[in-house]
Design a protein around this motif. Structure first.
Motif, PDB file in Angstrom:
ATOM      1  N   SER A  39      87.361 -44.179  49.438  1.00  0.00           N
ATOM      2  CA  SER A  39      86.396 -44.523  50.706  1.00  0.00           C
ATOM      3  C   SER A  39      84.786 -44.069  50.742  1.00  0.00           C
ATOM      4  O   SER A  39      84.556 -43.396  50.613  1.00  0.00           O
ATOM      5  CB  SER A  39      87.224 -43.136  51.459  1.00  0.00           C
ATOM      6  OG  SER A  39      86.560 -42.552  53.299  1.00  0.00           O
ATOM      7  N   THR A  40      85.078 -44.864  51.903  1.00  0.00           N
ATOM      8  CA  THR A  40      83.680 -44.639  52.365  1.00  0.00           C
ATOM      9  C   THR A  40      83.200 -43.010  52.277  1.00  0.00           C
ATOM     10  O   THR A  40      82.020 -42.466  53.775  1.00  0.00           O
ATOM     11  CB  THR A  40      82.349 -45.650  54.108  1.00  0.00           C
ATOM     12  OG1 THR A  40      83.134 -45.428  54.439  1.00  0.00           O
ATOM     13  CG2 THR A  40      82.387 -46.719  53.367  1.00  0.00           C
ATOM     14  N   TYR A  43      80.585 -40.322  52.042  1.00  0.00           N
ATOM     15  CA  TYR A  43      79.327 -40.324  52.202  1.00  0.00           C
ATOM     16  C   TYR A  43      78.625 -38.897  52.848  1.00  0.00           C
ATOM     17  O   TYR A  43      77.799 -38.750  52.684  1.00  0.00           O
ATOM     18  CB  TYR A  43      78.453 -41.832  52.440  1.00  0.00           C
ATOM     19  CG  TYR A  43      78.979 -42.804  52.119  1.00  0.00           C
ATOM     20  CD1 TYR A  43      77.996 -42.603  49.930  1.00  0.00           C
ATOM     21  CD2 TYR A  43      79.285 -44.125  52.265  1.00  0.00           C
ATOM     22  CE1 TYR A  43      78.409 -43.522  49.845  1.00  0.00           C
ATOM     23  CE2 TYR A  43      79.550 -44.653  51.306  1.00  0.00           C
ATOM     24  CZ  TYR A  43      78.687 -44.930  49.623  1.00  0.00           C
ATOM     25  OH  TYR A  43      78.612 -45.867  49.116  1.00  0.00           O
ATOM     26  N   ARG A  67      84.706 -48.893  47.636  1.00  0.00           N
ATOM     27  CA  ARG A  67      84.904 -47.535  48.304  1.00  0.00           C
ATOM     28  C   ARG A  67      84.891 -48.030  49.919  1.00  0.00           C
ATOM     29  O   ARG A  67      84.413 -49.319  50.620  1.00  0.00           O
ATOM     30  CB  ARG A  67      83.362 -47.079  49.331  1.00  0.00           C
ATOM     31  CG  ARG A  67      82.753 -45.863  47.257  1.00  0.00           C
ATOM     32  CD  ARG A  67      81.662 -45.047  47.728  1.00  0.00           C
ATOM     33  NE  ARG A  67      82.105 -44.305  46.799  1.00  0.00           N
ATOM     34  CZ  ARG A  67      80.200 -44.049  45.833  1.00  0.00           C
ATOM     35  NH1 ARG A  67      79.833 -45.330  46.031  1.00  0.00           N
ATOM     36  NH2 ARG A  67      80.567 -43.493  45.269  1.00  0.00           N
ATOM     37  N   HIS A  69      86.042 -48.909  53.747  1.00  0.00           N
ATOM     38  CA  HIS A  69      85.505 -49.160  54.785  1.00  0.00           C
ATOM     39  C   HIS A  69      86.700 -49.003  56.236  1.00  0.00           C
ATOM     40  O   HIS A  69      86.584 -50.437  56.753  1.00  0.00           O
ATOM     41  CB  HIS A  69      84.029 -49.605  55.757  1.00  0.00           C
ATOM     42  CG  HIS A  69      83.375 -48.951  56.294  1.00  0.00           C
ATOM     43  ND1 HIS A  69      82.781 -47.520  56.422  1.00  0.00           N
ATOM     44  CD2 HIS A  69      82.712 -49.461  57.465  1.00  0.00           C
ATOM     45  CE1 HIS A  69      82.438 -47.065  57.326  1.00  0.00           C
ATOM     46  NE2 HIS A  69      82.373 -48.434  58.047  1.00  0.00           N
ATOM     47  N   ASP A 127      80.815 -50.950  48.105  1.00  0.00           N
ATOM     48  CA  ASP A 127      81.248 -50.876  49.507  1.00  0.00           C
ATOM     49  C   ASP A 127      82.113 -52.040  49.821  1.00  0.00           C
ATOM     50  O   ASP A 127      81.433 -52.932  50.101  1.00  0.00           O
ATOM     51  CB  ASP A 127      80.298 -50.883  50.346  1.00  0.00           C
ATOM     52  CG  ASP A 127      79.964 -49.172  50.545  1.00  0.00           C
ATOM     53  OD1 ASP A 127      80.097 -48.215  49.169  1.00  0.00           O
ATOM     54  OD2 ASP A 127      78.359 -48.839  50.612  1.00  0.00           O
ATOM     55  N   ASP A 131      80.173 -53.886  58.551  1.00  0.00           N
ATOM     56  CA  ASP A 131      78.978 -53.530  58.732  1.00  0.00           C
ATOM     57  C   ASP A 131      78.269 -54.676  59.871  1.00  0.00           C
ATOM     58  O   ASP A 131      77.673 -54.016  60.105  1.00  0.00           O
ATOM     59  CB  ASP A 131      78.035 -52.586  57.943  1.00  0.00           C
ATOM     60  CG  ASP A 131      77.647 -54.109  57.118  1.00  0.00           C
ATOM     61  OD1 ASP A 131      77.688 -54.955  57.227  1.00  0.00           O
ATOM     62  OD2 ASP A 131      76.225 -54.157  56.044  1.00  0.00           O
ATOM     63  N   ILE A 171      77.045 -49.390  55.452  1.00  0.00           N
ATOM     64  CA  ILE A 171      76.930 -49.090  54.289  1.00  0.00           C
ATOM     65  C   ILE A 171      76.452 -50.215  53.980  1.00  0.00           C
ATOM     66  O   ILE A 171      76.089 -51.166  54.532  1.00  0.00           O
ATOM     67  CB  ILE A 171      79.093 -49.530  54.288  1.00  0.00           C
ATOM     68  CG1 ILE A 171      79.190 -50.784  55.465  1.00  0.00           C
ATOM     69  CG2 ILE A 171      79.814 -48.195  55.145  1.00  0.00           C
ATOM     70  CD1 ILE A 171      80.974 -51.141  54.851  1.00  0.00           C
TER      71      ILE A 171
END
Length: 200
Positions: A39-40, A43, A67, A69, A127, A131, A171
């Motif tokens: 998962s993001t 971060y 990862r 999002h 990712d 975004d 991301i």
């Protein structure tokens, strides 16, 4: 492709890393490449869930890290969009965290990214998500109420819980786009599909 995990709010979160270690060991013993779902949140979030995903990435060894999002879609039991839809359908308060902004990615688009990465035998960390369409949770709640034909008076804006990032600025989807991946389902259409699945 290892996507199983205990989700936020579950007391068994501590199991995420040990389970990932078992999967990684089984794959290594059979010379099977592992693609590990993360998962993001790793971060910026300061939550038990984010900690469990950071530990899981370490436990995954040399696996390719996926990862995600904020994926959503039909069949999802938890998460912002299905929760808001259920609340609006029931005439309950549609809870919105003040100031939160997110970019949501429809599950089919996220799945297509995983298929692409597996087919390319990709390595490293990736990712997976959008975004390019960041929305405030208030915007999402208004969209949900419109789709359900519920009054926006149901929307209840509250202070956010500590831990999760209010906004994850961006991301890095450039590598994924470089392989030819693009999202196809816009949020409005994705919410309609998720609602249709909830209604059966």
């Amino acid at each position: 492709v290892h996507l199983a995990a205990v989700m936020p709010g579950d007391e068994r979160l501590i199991q995420n890393a040990p389970i990932t270690a078992l999967v990684a060991a089984a794959c290594a013993a059979r010379y099977v490449p592992l693609f590990h779902g993360s998962s993001t949140s790793v971060y910026l979030d300061d939550t038990p869930y984010a900690d469990s995903k950071r530990a899981s990435e370490e436990a995954a060894g040399d696996a390719t890290i996926l990862r995600f999002h904020f994926p959503y879609g039909p069949g999802q039991r938890r998460g912002t969009i299905p929760t808001m839809l259920r609340q609006a359908l029931a005439g309950e308060p549609v809870v919105v965290y003040r100031g939160w902004e997110r970019s949501f990615c429809f599950a089919a688009d996220a799945a297509a990214a995983v298929v692409l990465l597996v087919e390319r035998a990709a390595r490293g960390a990736w990712d997976i998500g959008r975004d390019d369409d960041r929305r405030s949770l208030l915007e999402v709640a208004r969209l949900v109420c419109a789709e359900v034909d519920a009054s926006e008076s149901l929307i209840d804006v509250v202070e956010p819980p500590p831990g999760p990032a209010v906004v994850l600025e961006s991301i890095d989807t450039t590598p994924l786009h470089g392989l030819g991946w693009r999202p196809h389902v816009e949020l409005e259409e994705g919410v309609r599909r998720t609602l249709a699945a909830l209604l059966g």
